[in-house]
Design an enzyme around this catalytic site. Structure first.
Site, mmCIF file in Angstrom:
data_model
loop_
_atom_site.group_PDB
_atom_site.id
_atom_site.type_symbol
_atom_site.label_atom_id
_atom_site.label_comp_id
_atom_site.label_asym_id
_atom_site.label_seq_id
_atom_site.Cartn_x
_atom_site.Cartn_y
_atom_site.Cartn_z
ATOM 1 N N LYS A 176 0.825 -1.207 0.000
ATOM 2 C CA LYS A 176 0.000 0.000 0.000
ATOM 3 C C LYS A 176 0.862 1.260 0.000
ATOM 4 C CE LYS A 176 -4.127 -2.138 1.958
ATOM 5 N NZ LYS A 176 -4.853 -2.435 3.186
ATOM 6 N N LYS A 209 -3.729 -10.250 -9.939
ATOM 7 C CA LYS A 209 -4.756 -10.415 -8.924
ATOM 8 C C LYS A 209 -5.796 -9.300 -9.040
ATOM 9 C CE LYS A 209 -5.703 -9.112 -4.496
ATOM 10 N NZ LYS A 209 -5.671 -8.791 -3.111
ATOM 11 N N LYS A 218 -9.082 -3.632 -6.182
ATOM 12 C CA LYS A 218 -9.473 -2.230 -6.371
ATOM 13 C C LYS A 218 -8.257 -1.368 -6.666
ATOM 14 C CE LYS A 218 -11.550 -2.189 -2.312
ATOM 15 N NZ LYS A 218 -12.295 -3.358 -1.865
HETATM 16 P P1 ADP Z 1 -9.049 -5.231 -2.771
HETATM 17 O O1 ADP Z 1 -7.739 -5.952 -3.028
HETATM 18 O O2 ADP Z 1 -9.842 -5.083 -4.010
HETATM 19 O O3 ADP Z 1 -8.850 -3.929 -2.030
HETATM 20 P P2 ADP Z 1 -9.899 -6.224 -0.232
HETATM 21 O O4 ADP Z 1 -8.495 -6.149 0.252
HETATM 22 O O5 ADP Z 1 -10.885 -5.241 0.285
HETATM 23 O O6 ADP Z 1 -9.875 -6.167 -1.813
HETATM 24 O O7 ADP Z 1 -10.406 -7.690 0.017
HETATM 25 C C1 ADP Z 1 -11.584 -8.103 0.689
HETATM 26 C C2 ADP Z 1 -11.625 -9.609 0.760
HETATM 27 O O8 ADP Z 1 -11.670 -10.164 -0.556
HETATM 28 C C3 ADP Z 1 -10.386 -10.246 1.420
HETATM 29 O O9 ADP Z 1 -10.766 -11.379 2.177
HETATM 30 C C4 ADP Z 1 -9.541 -10.649 0.261
HETATM 31 O O10 ADP Z 1 -8.687 -11.734 0.567
HETATM 32 C C5 ADP Z 1 -10.570 -11.036 -0.775
HETATM 33 N N1 ADP Z 1 -10.045 -10.784 -2.119
HETATM 34 C C6 ADP Z 1 -9.822 -9.578 -2.680
HETATM 35 N N2 ADP Z 1 -9.351 -9.690 -3.932
HETATM 36 C C7 ADP Z 1 -9.264 -11.029 -4.173
HETATM 37 C C8 ADP Z 1 -8.864 -11.813 -5.303
HETATM 38 N N3 ADP Z 1 -8.466 -11.235 -6.423
HETATM 39 N N4 ADP Z 1 -8.923 -13.149 -5.199
HETATM 40 C C9 ADP Z 1 -9.344 -13.742 -4.058
HETATM 41 N N5 ADP Z 1 -9.749 -13.068 -2.965
HETATM 42 C C10 ADP Z 1 -9.719 -11.733 -3.018
#
Ligand code: ADP
Ligand code: TRP
Length: 322
Positions: free
Chosen positions: A111, A191, A194
């Site tokens: 981050k 991956k 957001k």
């Molecule tokens: P982002 O990476 O979009 O900010 P978050 O960190 O808010 O997403 O993730 C929220 C939940 O969704 C977590 O439990 C995270 O492990 C899961 N998650 C997010 N992106 C993925 C992905 N590409 N594949 C599998 N799980 C994901």
């Protein structure tokens, strides 16, 4: 009965990665134990610093979770900040948390590398997450693979507290990571996240969703030529939303050639649209009932507070605050 807990930050619209990585496994587990699921709005303050947006995302994610099948009659569903006891536990835990452990956190490094200011909140994010988990004596924590390190830190922190203050004071949780959906790829093959701008939001309008899916990055293999099935983002996503027969058909057409990526993407869009149709309908119903989400969250918070108060009383006593 085991206690299952997970949280999701209200930091944007729900995407396929969130749904398959965390939400779907959490929803499946709610039938198998006592589930506690929450909207991690304290955590979201590390990146969403606009009050109106934070409120809007919090309501939106709660709506999405309910629409996707969270059953408030089975799972206790609440907003993290409705149980401020968690911040007290986080403070207590921070005193046994080694700074080098936090400096090693992938999520913090990622981050800040992407330009998020290195605030104390972002730095101690894993301590608050440990408090979330330990406050509710959680056994199982369903998350995507990117959260695995946070679970390891939680276990470390709980271990240190137990060593100092009593062997059974805090329960050590285990992550539940579904290997098939541990990392859902995004539009560019990385991956889905957001922060990479490569997401497919599940509740987009039809036209916008189609446009997103058609924008998926592919190589320049011509229509007639056979295509590689390994590492194909189209196939990886299609496997999540299409029937086994449809997947087999697409895999065969990849191998034999004669069908272009454009056609595959149209099929992928159609499968996503159909897969989420019941959830879209449920979401529209919930949206029509203005107070519904708030009612669920309030009732959940009340129940969560009872558990939180009891754990915190135990911890306060053990560490000498009472
Ligand atoms: P982002 O990476 O979009 O900010 P978050 O960190 O808010 O997403 O993730 C929220 C939940 O969704 C977590 O439990 C995270 O492990 C899961 N998650 C997010 N992106 C993925 C992905 N590409 N594949 C599998 N799980 C994901
Ligand atoms: N850090 C998690 C994420 O970004 C959200 C979260 C906060 C969480 N507290 C938690 C997940 C406790 C599981 C358990 O997705």
């Amino acid at each position: 009965m085991s206690r299952i807990l997970s949280g999701i930050q209200p930091s944007g619209a729900l995407h396929l990665g969130n749904y398959f990585g965390m939400m779907q496994p959490a929803i499946a587990l709610q039938e198998r134990g006592e589930a506690f699921y929450f909207i991690a709005d304290y955590h979201a303050l590390t990146s969403v610093q606009n009050a109106a947006r934070l409120r809007e995302f919090t309501h939106g994610v709660a709506l999405d979770f309910l629409a996707c099948g969270l059953n408030p009659a089975r799972a206790c569903f609440f907003r993290q900040s409705d149980v401020p006891q968690v911040t007290e536990l986080a403070w207590i835990l921070s005193n046994v948390t080694p700074v080098p452990m936090l400096q090693n956190a992938h999520s913090y490094k990622d981050k800040t590398a992407r330009g998020l200011p290195a605030s104390a909140g972002l730095f101690t994010y894993p301590v608050l997450m440990a408090a979330d988990i330990l406050l509710y004596d959680s056994d199982l924590v369903p998350v995507g693979r990117d959260q695995k390190q946070h679970l390891e830190m939680t276990r470390d922190i709980a271990g240190k507290i137990n060593e100092l203050y009593g062997a059974d004071l805090l329960k050590l949780p285990a992550p539940v990571i579904q290997e098939t959906t541990a990392v859902v790829p995004g539009l560019d093959g990385q991956k889905m996240s957001k922060s990479y701008g490569n997401t497919i939001e599940i509740f987009l309008e039809e036209k916008a969703l189609r446009k997103k899916v058609l924008g998926l990055k592919t190589d320049s293999t011509p229509l007639e030529a056979p295509k590689l099935t390994e590492d194909s983002t189209i196939l990886a996503l299609y496997r999540l939303v299409a029937s086994p027969a449809e997947v087999e058909k697409m895999e065969n057409e990849f191998r034999t050639g004669g069908v272009g990526y454009g056609e595959f993407k149209h099929r992928l869009f159609a499968a996503i649209w159909e897969y989420f149709a019941p959830m879209r309908a449920r979401r529209a119903e919930l949206l029509a009932d203005a107070g519904a989400v708030e009612r669920v969250l309030r009732a959940g918070a009340e129940r969560a507070r009872t558990v939180a108060d009891s754990t915190l009383a135990r911890v306060r006593k053990a560490v000498g605050l009472r």
